[in-house]
Design a protein around this motif. Structure first.
Motif, PDB file in Angstrom:
ATOM      1  N   HIS A 151      52.311  26.337   1.770  1.00 14.37           N
ATOM      2  CA  HIS A 151      51.443  26.874   0.717  1.00 14.37           C
ATOM      3  C   HIS A 151      52.274  27.440  -0.431  1.00 14.37           C
ATOM      4  CE1 HIS A 151      48.337  27.602   4.134  1.00 14.37           C
ATOM      5  NE2 HIS A 151      48.264  26.372   3.666  1.00 14.37           N
ATOM      6  N   ARG A 163      45.463  24.006   0.877  1.00 14.27           N
ATOM      7  CA  ARG A 163      45.319  24.721   2.155  1.00 14.27           C
ATOM      8  C   ARG A 163      45.609  23.756   3.282  1.00 14.27           C
ATOM      9  NH1 ARG A 163      46.256  27.622   5.721  1.00 14.27           N
ATOM     10  NH2 ARG A 163      45.010  29.335   6.556  1.00 14.27           N
ATOM     11  N   ARG A 225      38.538  25.569   0.503  1.00 16.08           N
ATOM     12  CA  ARG A 225      39.590  26.274   1.235  1.00 16.08           C
ATOM     13  C   ARG A 225      39.018  27.047   2.416  1.00 16.08           C
ATOM     14  NH1 ARG A 225      40.545  31.364   0.660  1.00 16.08           N
ATOM     15  NH2 ARG A 225      39.706  31.540  -1.459  1.00 16.08           N
TER      16      ARG A 225
END
Length: 319
Positions: A151, A163, A225
């Motif tokens: 990330h 993500r 996400r």
């Protein structure tokens, strides 16, 4: 009887969720990751780290649109001081780890990735061949997981909201335990660049009391996400749950579209010709020092454990 789907293992399935302007990939690895981990008989803590790196390399490597190599490599000061995964487009992967068994034994069996790796860096390298310059991104490892390091890379280097969820574990198959791994990655790729704006990274020299630049996350990205964050390890590892079913669970309210799946295989790049070529790069003195008591040079590939015996004359070492 359990309804497993072995024909759906070792595949990568691209997908898109158009209402959320999100795209991604999901992979479920069975025999591929089991062969890599069992061949080296890694301790469970090390095996899980290698498995996580393999999943990440597969998710990222299969997105390449050209032939070449993608490599993930850690160099750290921990008990597991090196992890290497090579992905050769379009579908070949190999991996190995280097660790200090004594230091590893001093750690708890459930030690975190941070405790195993220590401090150092994760390098992501793209090599398109001798005619193209290599690209390399570096992420500092300072106590975060492999997921978190990925990330951080996308935030700093690619500036693409991303993500990733990764899981590695053992399952009982007949009379033996086998390794499985899985991962899912989703990215926010809106058609309008304004919707992809993110807050600037801290400059490090801002005066005390300065107001940080804040950009609210897009609602569509927050939803995508958040849905991926709900994925549990057992869902990524369950051989009875297909990738299509898991994606439907996540995105059925918005509608998810899947594309043609891509097979990935475990295969090493080593060969006798490559080994001989590598040996010839050493100086004559170094080559002579490699000759063993049996009169030959023995080389074992760190990735696949294949052992090669080379006659000294093949690499220019005279009697």
């Amino acid at each position: 009887m359990t309804d497993t789907h072995p024909e759906l293992d070792d595949l990568v399935l691209p997908f898109s969720v158009e209402p959320l302007e999100a795209r991604g990939r999901i992979t479920r690895l069975g025999p591929l990751v089991d062969r890599i981990l069992e061949r080296h008989a890694y301790p469970p803590q090390v095996a899980r780290l290698v498995g996580e790196m393999v999943v990440l390399a597969v998710l990222l490597g299969t997105s390449l649109k050209f032939e070449g190599r993608f490599q993930l490599q850690t160099r750290t000061d921990g008990a597991v001081d090196m992890l290497v995964v090579d992905f050769e487009a379009p579908d070949r992967v190999r991996a190995y780890a280097r660790f200090d068994a004594e230091r590893l034994g001093e750690l708890a069996a459930d030690a975190s990735p941070a405790a195993l790796l220590g401090r150092g860096h994760l390098a992501l390298t793209i090599d398109q061949g001798s005619d193209m310059s290599r690209y390399q991104g570096i992420v500092a490892l300072e106590g975060q997981s492999i997921e978190d390091a990925a990330h951080q890379y996308f935030l700093q280097s690619e500036q693409i909201p991303t993500r990733i969820r990764i899981a590695v574990g053992e399952t009982l198959a007949g009379a033996r335990h086998t390794w499985r791994a899985g991962g899912v990655m989703v990215q926010f790729l809106p058609s309008s660049p304004e919707r992809q704006r993110q807050a600037d990274l801290p400059p490090g020299d801002a005066p005390e009391g300065a107001t940080a630049h804040v950009v609210d996350e897009d609602d569509a990205w927050v939803e995508a996400r958040s849905l991926v964050e709900t994925v549990e390890d057992h869902e990524l590892l369950d051989p009875t749950l297909t990738s299509e079913t898991l994606l439907y669970r996540l995105f059925h309210e918005r509608g998810v579209r899947v594309f043609e799946a891509q097979t990935v295989i475990e295969r090493c790049r080593c060969s006798r010709e490559r080994i001989v070529g590598m040996l010839r790069q050493f100086s004559p003195e170094e080559r002579r020092s490699m000759v063993g008591d049996d009169g030959r040079i023995g080389i074992t590939c760190e990735f696949c454990s294949t052992h090669y015996q080379v006659e000294p004359a093949e690499v220019g070492v005279e009697d």
